[in-house]
Design a protein around this motif. Structure first.
Motif, PDB file in Angstrom:
ATOM      1  N   MET A 107      43.619  17.868  -9.698  1.00 35.11           N
ATOM      2  CA  MET A 107      43.454  16.408  -9.671  1.00 35.11           C
ATOM      3  C   MET A 107      44.794  15.758  -9.345  1.00 35.11           C
ATOM      4  N   PHE A 108      44.728  14.509  -8.915  1.00 36.47           N
ATOM      5  CA  PHE A 108      45.958  13.718  -8.831  1.00 36.47           C
ATOM      6  C   PHE A 108      45.643  12.285  -9.208  1.00 36.47           C
ATOM      7  N   ILE A 109      46.672  11.581  -9.659  1.00 29.93           N
ATOM      8  CA  ILE A 109      46.488  10.187 -10.076  1.00 29.93           C
ATOM      9  C   ILE A 109      47.365   9.292  -9.210  1.00 29.93           C
ATOM     10  N   THR A 110      46.828   8.128  -8.865  1.00 32.90           N
ATOM     11  CA  THR A 110      47.573   7.161  -8.047  1.00 32.90           C
ATOM     12  C   THR A 110      47.862   5.921  -8.889  1.00 32.90           C
ATOM     13  N   ALA A 111      48.998   5.289  -8.631  1.00 33.22           N
ATOM     14  CA  ALA A 111      49.345   4.023  -9.288  1.00 33.22           C
ATOM     15  C   ALA A 111      49.501   2.977  -8.195  1.00 33.22           C
ATOM     16  N   SER A 112      48.921   1.808  -8.415  1.00 32.33           N
ATOM     17  CA  SER A 112      48.884   0.834  -7.324  1.00 32.33           C
ATOM     18  C   SER A 112      49.268  -0.577  -7.762  1.00 32.33           C
ATOM     19  N   LYS A 113      49.666  -1.368  -6.773  1.00 28.80           N
ATOM     20  CA  LYS A 113      49.983  -2.785  -7.001  1.00 28.80           C
ATOM     21  C   LYS A 113      48.733  -3.592  -7.348  1.00 28.80           C
ATOM     22  N   ASP A 114      47.546  -2.996  -7.125  1.00 27.75           N
ATOM     23  CA  ASP A 114      46.312  -3.736  -7.425  1.00 27.75           C
ATOM     24  C   ASP A 114      45.956  -3.676  -8.915  1.00 27.75           C
ATOM     25  N   CYS A 115      46.944  -3.350  -9.771  1.00 31.52           N
ATOM     26  CA  CYS A 115      46.805  -3.327 -11.238  1.00 31.52           C
ATOM     27  C   CYS A 115      45.875  -2.219 -11.737  1.00 31.52           C
ATOM     28  N   SER A 116      45.790  -1.135 -10.994  1.00 27.65           N
ATOM     29  CA  SER A 116      44.956  -0.021 -11.468  1.00 27.65           C
ATOM     30  C   SER A 116      45.604   1.310 -11.115  1.00 27.65           C
ATOM     31  N   ALA A 117      45.173   2.342 -11.854  1.00 29.23           N
ATOM     32  CA  ALA A 117      45.515   3.727 -11.520  1.00 29.23           C
ATOM     33  C   ALA A 117      44.185   4.450 -11.377  1.00 29.23           C
ATOM     34  N   LYS A 118      44.108   5.391 -10.422  1.00 30.51           N
ATOM     35  CA  LYS A 118      42.830   6.086 -10.179  1.00 30.51           C
ATOM     36  C   LYS A 118      43.044   7.583 -10.106  1.00 30.51           C
ATOM     37  N   LEU A 119      42.039   8.293 -10.580  1.00 28.62           N
ATOM     38  CA  LEU A 119      42.081   9.755 -10.591  1.00 28.62           C
ATOM     39  C   LEU A 119      41.192  10.287  -9.466  1.00 28.62           C
ATOM     40  N   PHE A 120      41.707  11.275  -8.724  1.00 27.31           N
ATOM     41  CA  PHE A 120      40.976  11.828  -7.588  1.00 27.31           C
ATOM     42  C   PHE A 120      40.959  13.350  -7.642  1.00 27.31           C
ATOM     43  N   ASP A 121      39.964  13.931  -6.975  1.00 25.72           N
ATOM     44  CA  ASP A 121      39.933  15.374  -6.774  1.00 25.72           C
ATOM     45  C   ASP A 121      40.887  15.715  -5.625  1.00 25.72           C
ATOM     46  N   THR A 122      41.736  16.722  -5.826  1.00 14.09           N
ATOM     47  CA  THR A 122      42.775  17.032  -4.831  1.00 14.09           C
ATOM     48  C   THR A 122      42.194  17.552  -3.522  1.00 14.09           C
ATOM     49  N   THR A 123      41.114  18.329  -3.605  1.00 20.18           N
ATOM     50  CA  THR A 123      40.567  18.949  -2.396  1.00 20.18           C
ATOM     51  C   THR A 123      39.730  17.975  -1.578  1.00 20.18           C
ATOM     52  N   PHE A 160      41.648   3.376 -14.200  1.00 19.38           N
ATOM     53  CA  PHE A 160      42.303   2.827 -15.398  1.00 19.38           C
ATOM     54  C   PHE A 160      42.897   1.483 -15.002  1.00 19.38           C
ATOM     55  N   ARG A 161      42.414   0.415 -15.658  1.00 18.31           N
ATOM     56  CA  ARG A 161      42.802  -0.932 -15.236  1.00 18.31           C
ATOM     57  C   ARG A 161      43.785  -1.585 -16.210  1.00 18.31           C
ATOM     58  N   THR A 162      44.733  -2.357 -15.645  1.00 15.83           N
ATOM     59  CA  THR A 162      45.644  -3.161 -16.471  1.00 15.83           C
ATOM     60  C   THR A 162      45.715  -4.546 -15.846  1.00 15.83           C
ATOM     61  N   GLU A 163      46.516  -5.426 -16.469  1.00 14.06           N
ATOM     62  CA  GLU A 163      46.617  -6.775 -15.883  1.00 14.06           C
ATOM     63  C   GLU A 163      47.899  -6.975 -15.090  1.00 14.06           C
ATOM     64  N   ARG A 164      48.691  -5.905 -14.953  1.00 10.52           N
ATOM     65  CA  ARG A 164      49.936  -5.972 -14.182  1.00 10.52           C
ATOM     66  C   ARG A 164      49.960  -4.851 -13.143  1.00 10.52           C
ATOM     67  N   PRO A 165      50.762  -5.003 -12.091  1.00  9.17           N
ATOM     68  CA  PRO A 165      50.879  -3.906 -11.115  1.00  9.17           C
ATOM     69  C   PRO A 165      51.326  -2.609 -11.792  1.00  9.17           C
ATOM     70  N   VAL A 166      50.761  -1.487 -11.360  1.00 10.30           N
ATOM     71  CA  VAL A 166      51.120  -0.185 -11.931  1.00 10.30           C
ATOM     72  C   VAL A 166      52.105   0.497 -10.977  1.00 10.30           C
ATOM     73  N   ASN A 167      53.292   0.809 -11.482  1.00  6.82           N
ATOM     74  CA  ASN A 167      54.317   1.437 -10.640  1.00  6.82           C
ATOM     75  C   ASN A 167      54.283   2.958 -10.678  1.00  6.82           C
ATOM     76  N   SER A 168      53.788   3.502 -11.814  1.00  9.75           N
ATOM     77  CA  SER A 168      53.788   4.952 -11.951  1.00  9.75           C
ATOM     78  C   SER A 168      52.702   5.375 -12.927  1.00  9.75           C
ATOM     79  N   ALA A 169      52.173   6.576 -12.723  1.00  9.29           N
ATOM     80  CA  ALA A 169      51.152   7.129 -13.625  1.00  9.29           C
ATOM     81  C   ALA A 169      51.309   8.640 -13.651  1.00  9.29           C
ATOM     82  N   ALA A 170      51.108   9.233 -14.831  1.00  4.80           N
ATOM     83  CA  ALA A 170      51.261  10.687 -14.977  1.00  4.80           C
ATOM     84  C   ALA A 170      50.140  11.237 -15.846  1.00  4.80           C
ATOM     85  N   LEU A 171      49.771  12.493 -15.575  1.00  5.40           N
ATOM     86  CA  LEU A 171      48.689  13.163 -16.305  1.00  5.40           C
ATOM     87  C   LEU A 171      49.271  14.154 -17.306  1.00  5.40           C
TER      88      LEU A 171
END
Length: 325
Positions: free
Chosen positions: A202-218, A226-237
């Motif tokens: 898996m990998f996780i992305t952090a975005s300026k759209d105030c969310s982080a998302k988990l994806f299948d690598t393949t 995962f939603r917040t009310e501020r831009p997300v600069n980094s995310a780790a699993l």
């Protein structure tokens, strides 16, 4: 959870990275220094000196022999980890934004910014071929003219790289042919960070759209949000639990122009299964720019706009905690 405070930079932290064993932590910032620390006590082991501009990215190979760094001084540099000696200098036409070693540590990739009339490129070098380094000529170069790459990681077994773009797109590029194998757009704004799970599934992305998302690598199939009310600069699993940590806040230039309530710069912990937040850790005086879990999952580190890096060892409560949905 008293943090260990690492003070080794004069400017904002841009990226932090553990080696595979987790005994070393590498930090880079908007100053020209690449620092390496002992993660157990925060003692500075040394610096890699040579860059003349902000350093945007850093990576360390699988067996902790080499360090790779990319900078706004239009160069990507390879270092001997133990001696700090510069082994290779790869000149580019624009700033190097992301860099990384493949699984075997023999092939490196880095992406350059779209600026000063130059396009965004991803370049691949094979370190076993000295002529590529000497001639500054990669064996493959991918042109990303649509939207610049803002974060990129290697996929499993070094078969492809996964790149996040300024427009929110995710692309999977073949490391053999350079073709786009897969492409999706789940984010509406820039992707700031991509990090893989410890097993690379898996990998996780952090975005300026105030969310982080988990994806299948393949398949790049979207799994969780995962939603917040501020831009997300980094995310780790987390390597041991179904936990993710997110960090962010406003961009530095917006901090003074909006009402800043204290406590918006926490690291926020979410449970993967139910996508709900269960904890926050305060500490930084500005947005968190980079996060990393220790490979044993017993601690995590955060690097902030305030120039500090903080190593947090989890209390026993964290390991005893059971999530009730």
């Amino acid at each position: 959870m008293r943090p260990i405070l690492l003070q080794g930079h004069e400017r904002s932290i841009t990226q932090i990275k553990y080696n595979r064993d987790g005994d070393l932590l590498f930090t880079v910032a908007k100053d020209p220094v690449v620092n390496v620390w002992y993660s157990v006590n925060g003692e500075r082991l040394g610096t890699y000196n040579g860059h003349t501009g902000a350093v945007w990215c850093v990576d360390v190979d699988w067996d902790t022999r080499h360090v790779l760094s990319g900078s706004a001084d239009n160069s990507c540099r390879l270092w001997d980890l133990e001696t700090g000696k510069q082994l290779a200098l790869l000149q580019t036409n624009s700033a190097v934004r992301t860099c990384g070693f493949d699984f075997g540590g023999n092939i490196i990739m880095f992406s350059t910014d779209k600026q000063m009339g130059y396009q965004c490129f991803v370049s691949f070098f094979d370190l076993r071929d000295p002529s590529q380094i000497e001639d500054n000529e990669p064996y493959m170069k991918i042109n990303c003219s649509e939207s610049k790459i803002t974060s990129a990681v290697w996929g499993p077994l070094g078969e492809n790289i996964i790149a996040g773009h300024e427009n929110g797109e995710l692309n999977q590029y073949s490391a053999k042919s350079g073709e786009v194998v897969n492409s999706i757009k789940e984010h509406s704004k820039q992707i700031n960070d991509i990090q893989s799970s410890s097993d690379m599934s898996m990998f996780i992305t952090a975005s300026k759209d105030c969310s982080a998302k988990l994806f299948d690598t393949t398949t790049l199939e979207h799994q969780k949000t995962f939603r917040t009310e501020r831009p997300v600069n980094s995310a780790a699993l987390s390597p041991i639990y179904d936990h993710v940590v997110l960090g962010g806040g406003q961009e530095a230039m917006d901090v003074t122009t909006t009402s800043t309530r204290i406590g918006k710069f926490e690291a926020r912990f979410f449970h993967v299964a139910v996508e709900e937040e269960f904890g926050r850790v305060k500490g930084h005086f500005g947005p968190i720019n980079s996060l990393a879990f220790h490979p044993d999952g017993k601690s995590y580190s955060s690097g902030g706009e305030d120039g500090y890096c903080r190593i947090h060892y989890f209390d026993q409560q964290y390991f005893d905690f059971e999530f009730e949905s």
